[in-house]
Design a protein around this motif. Structure first.
Motif, short mmCIF file in Angstrom:
data_model
loop_
_atom_site.label_atom_id
_atom_site.label_comp_id
_atom_site.label_asym_id
_atom_site.label_seq_id
_atom_site.Cartn_x
_atom_site.Cartn_y
_atom_site.Cartn_z
N PRO A 196 0.85 -1.18 0.00
CA PRO A 196 0.00 0.00 0.00
C PRO A 196 0.89 1.24 0.00
CG PRO A 196 0.05 -0.99 2.18
CD PRO A 196 0.76 -1.94 1.25
N GLY A 244 -3.04 5.93 -1.54
CA GLY A 244 -3.73 6.98 -0.81
C GLY A 244 -2.97 8.29 -0.93
N TYR A 272 3.96 0.65 4.65
CA TYR A 272 3.58 1.46 3.50
C TYR A 272 4.82 1.94 2.75
CZ TYR A 272 -1.09 2.05 5.64
OH TYR A 272 -2.34 1.85 6.18
N LEU A 290 -6.80 1.22 3.20
CA LEU A 290 -5.80 0.67 2.29
C LEU A 290 -5.34 -0.73 2.68
CD1 LEU A 290 -3.55 3.80 1.61
CD2 LEU A 290 -5.59 3.03 0.39
N ARG A 296 -4.08 0.29 -4.19
CA ARG A 296 -4.08 0.78 -2.81
C ARG A 296 -3.15 1.99 -2.68
NH1 ARG A 296 -2.74 -3.84 1.24
NH2 ARG A 296 -1.18 -4.43 -0.33
#
Length: 711
Positions: free
Chosen positions: A480, A571, A518, A708, A569
């Motif tokens: 993500p 953001g 992430y 996510l 995914r």
């Protein structure tokens, strides 16, 4: 010559060593060395626990420095010298939202004055900020602390400056100039200048006989000169322009200042690259006020004045030359001018920008992102020095660390702030770090090292960014991914900690995201600083067309080509101007951005800038300007917005209208978009309560985990 770090240690090794030190200079700043073990997961609160330090200021005497420390919302002033241990001279112990600013030394190096509290001046709000809901008369006030730790409240006001002899202190209150006796605390401050306008920028003359200041009067401003002996007021070479940044000659007989064209509005300054009437430097007789133009900028590039980060924009050197900033080459550089001689001399040539400029009258020390051997230095800051006679600047620091905020001490040595990928800015004198301790739970040693990346925007403009990957990421792992947009927009994120507190904390949150698995791309989009005037004043950016969207498109294309990015995914998050770009990304590209966190962003430029307001300019098309601004706003594409979003803002925001969040939330909900919100009553734009930053970032982290990672 001052060096950045010990010769036997790399910068990264040294910062790891600092993070492991255990000192006991102050409660709450103690670090405990622990046996080597597998790093444990850290929290958002842990990531934000490092003390933030800035405003490093050298005393005129006693070889001392003072600086500001914010330890999880507990704000104090600290001092140190080569011969004495660093210690706090104020003793506040609550996260109460009362900020400290305007730190300044007395001439004898025995006292420090500062402003405590955030007042209403310069704001549309009629009251002082009070996000902690303190049940008392909260106001910005001037205080004086001795090196021994005695603190005295002088009175309501801000921007203090000591008299040349140190016996009095001058400060501002409601646009008027006040004075107070430094030693006699029972005597009430008194107004000393009766004049129209709003006073700013107090500058005592070197001989102590006069006080210069700026008198702001709406569409113009003057330089006032008040003589104490006769209580007389003279204006230096008054005209129709905006006069500012007065500086005294060494003999106190003359005063120089900057004059800008009168009709340039703040909105115009957002997009203009040149002006019909270039800015100028004028010099006036301090006694009579008679003055003349000493120099003016050329037409075209550099005709629009762009300030440097410095206490004053003009530096009157011991050799009689005046040093000033100019963008003649398209980059912000230092020039020197001998009044009466032809043309200024470029002191800092190259494709980089100077900031944090200080002088002792003989040499100039500054920080810049100049590249020498390491191309990554365009996204760092190092210290340099130059004189008006030297042909080339000399490097003071270098390496993978970041140095800024130089201070010239009374013995000639240089103090500065230094940070890295792993640790925040700490003050040091030469090679001696003044405060080596950090909180015991600060996880800086676990922070990952970002890579500098450069990718093309959709129109081909090169865009810099910092790319973070988890340490345990394997080739082909689909992670993500979060895209971060800084605020400003006049900002630059660096390859490490940022010297501004807001962005130091966003860096810490990005590192937290990386620790949670992430990937993060931090984007230095057009209209930011660090890459020259053409980049900063990018055509049709922001309210004039939103061309930063082209950088968003370029970032998405770049991410889709990375093997570690799960393109389903992605953001986005950011605050202020970064909130605007986050909202713009979600409104126009919900197919690419699965979720977003928008802190106090601008969502309708026409509403924020009041563009429907009538103007007396017959060539200005109000409706057309407002239409362009609205089209460049997220609200114009709100019908296409599908992705869930978390909106956060304080309702005493003095930078972005709170109505921006109110209107967007209502419009999204009307369209069936999933909206979560967190509102902080009585909080300002740059949250004053540390606990509110922790709460906001915890909510952001939880939101991304749910949207996510499906947690």
């Amino acid at each position: 010559m001052l060096k950045a770090h010990h010769s036997l240690e790399s910068p990264v090794m040294r910062l790891h060593r600092l993070l492991a030190l255990s000192l006991s200079l102050a409660p709450g700043l103690i670090s405990t060395a622990a046996p080597a073990q597998k790093p444990q997961p850290f929290t958002v609160a842990d990531a934000l626990s490092a003390p933030f330090m800035n405003q490093l200021t050298a005393a005129p005497a006693k070889n001392r420095v003072a600086w500001f420390v914010d330890q999880e919302g507990i704000r104090n002033v600290w001092v140190a010298s080569p011969g004495e241990k660093a210690h706090a001279i104020t003793h506040y112990n609550q996260d109460d939202g009362q900020d400290i600013d305007d730190i300044t030394w007395s001439p004898d190096g025995e006292r420090v004055a500062y402003t405590r509290g955030t007042g209403p001046e310069g704001s549309e709000h009629p009251t002082a900020a009070n996000p902690a809901h303190l049940q008392e008369d909260v106001q910005a006030r001037v205080e004086i602390a001795s090196v021994g730790g005695d603190v005295r409240i002088v009175g309501e006001g801000h921007s203090p400056v000591f008299s040349t002899d140190g016996k009095r202190i001058f400060f501002l209150r409601s646009g008027r100039i006040f004075a107070a006796d430094v030693m006699n605390g029972t005597k009430q401050p008194e107004a000393i200048v009766i004049a129209k306008g709003t006073a700013t920028a107090l500058r005592p003359s070197p001989d102590g006989a006069k006080l210069a200041f700026v008198s702001r009067r709406g569409d113009h401003s003057f330089i006032g000169v008040f003589t104490f002996a006769g209580k007389t007021l003279t204006y230096a070479d008054p005209g129709t322009g905006h006069d500012h940044d007065p500086v005294w000659s060494n003999d106190s007989k003359r005063i120089a200042f900057v004059r800008e064209s009168p009709w340039i509005t703040e909105l115009d300054l957002r997009w203009m690259r040149s002006v019909p009437v270039p800015w100028s430097i004028r010099i006036a007789n301090a006694a009579t006020g008679e003055g003349t133009e000493a120099w003016h900028a050329d037409k075209g590039t550099g005709s629009l004045f762009h300030e440097m980060v410095a206490k004053n924009q003009l530096l009157w050197m011991a050799d009689g030359r005046i040093v000033f900033p100019w963008e003649k080459t398209g980059w912000l550089h230092l020039y020197s001018l001998m009044p009466g001689e032809q043309g200024p001399k470029l002191l800092t040539p190259g494709d980089f920008e100077v900031d944090n400029v200080v002088t002792d009258g003989e040499r100039i020390v500054y920080s810049s992102n100049q590249v020498t051997t390491d191309q990554n230095d365009i996204d760092r800051k190092h210290l340099w020095s130059v004189t008006t006679s030297r042909n080339q600047p000399a490097a003071i620091t270098k390496g993978e660390t970041i140095e800024t905020n130089p201070a010239l001490m009374s013995d000639g040595s240089i103090a500065h702030m230094q940070a890295s990928v792993h640790g925040p800015f700490l003050p040091q004198i030469g090679e001696r770090v003044l405060v080596e301790q950090l909180t015991s739970r600060f996880p800086g040693s676990q922070f990952g090292t970002p890579d500098m990346v450069v990718f093309p925007a959709s129109d081909g403009l090169p865009i810099h960014g910092q790319w973070f990957l988890p340490k345990n990421a394997k080739p082909g792992d689909k992670l993500p991914t979060i895209v971060f947009f800084h605020g400003g927009s006049r900002r630059q994120m660096l390859l490490g900690f940022n010297p501004m507190q807001y962005y130091a904390q966003t860096y810490e949150l990005n590192q937290y995201f990386v620790s949670r698995g992430y990937a993060v791309l931090s984007v230095n989009y057009r209209s930011g600083t660090g890459y020259g005037m053409e980049f900063r004043q990018a055509p049709n950016y922001g309210a004039f067309g939103g061309t930063e969207y082209l950088d968003i498109e370029g970032a998405v294309k770049w991410l889709k080509a990375q093997p570690n990015v799960d393109t389903r995914r992605i953001g986005a998050w950011g605050g202020s101007y970064g909130g605007y770009l986050t909202a713009l990304a979600l409104a126009r590209d919900s197919a690419d951005f699965a979720a977003g966190v928008d802190l106090h962003g601008v969502h309708d430029w026409s509403y924020e800038l009041d563009l429907w307001k009538p103007t007396d300019d017959p060539d200005h098309n109000t409706a057309a300007a407002a239409a362009v601004a609205f089209k460049a706003s997220p609200m114009a594409d709100v019908s296409k917005w599908k992705s869930p979003v978390l909106l956060m803002q304080g309702d005493d925001d003095r930078n972005v209208l709170f109505g921006q969040t109110v209107r967007l939330a209502a419009a999204l909900r009307a369209n069936g978009v999933e909206v979560e919100e967190k509102i902080f009553p009585d909080e300002v734009h740059d949250f004053l309560l540390h606990k509110n930053w922790v709460k906001a970032y915890e909510l952001a982290a939880d939101f991304f985990d749910r949207k996510l990672k499906n947690r």
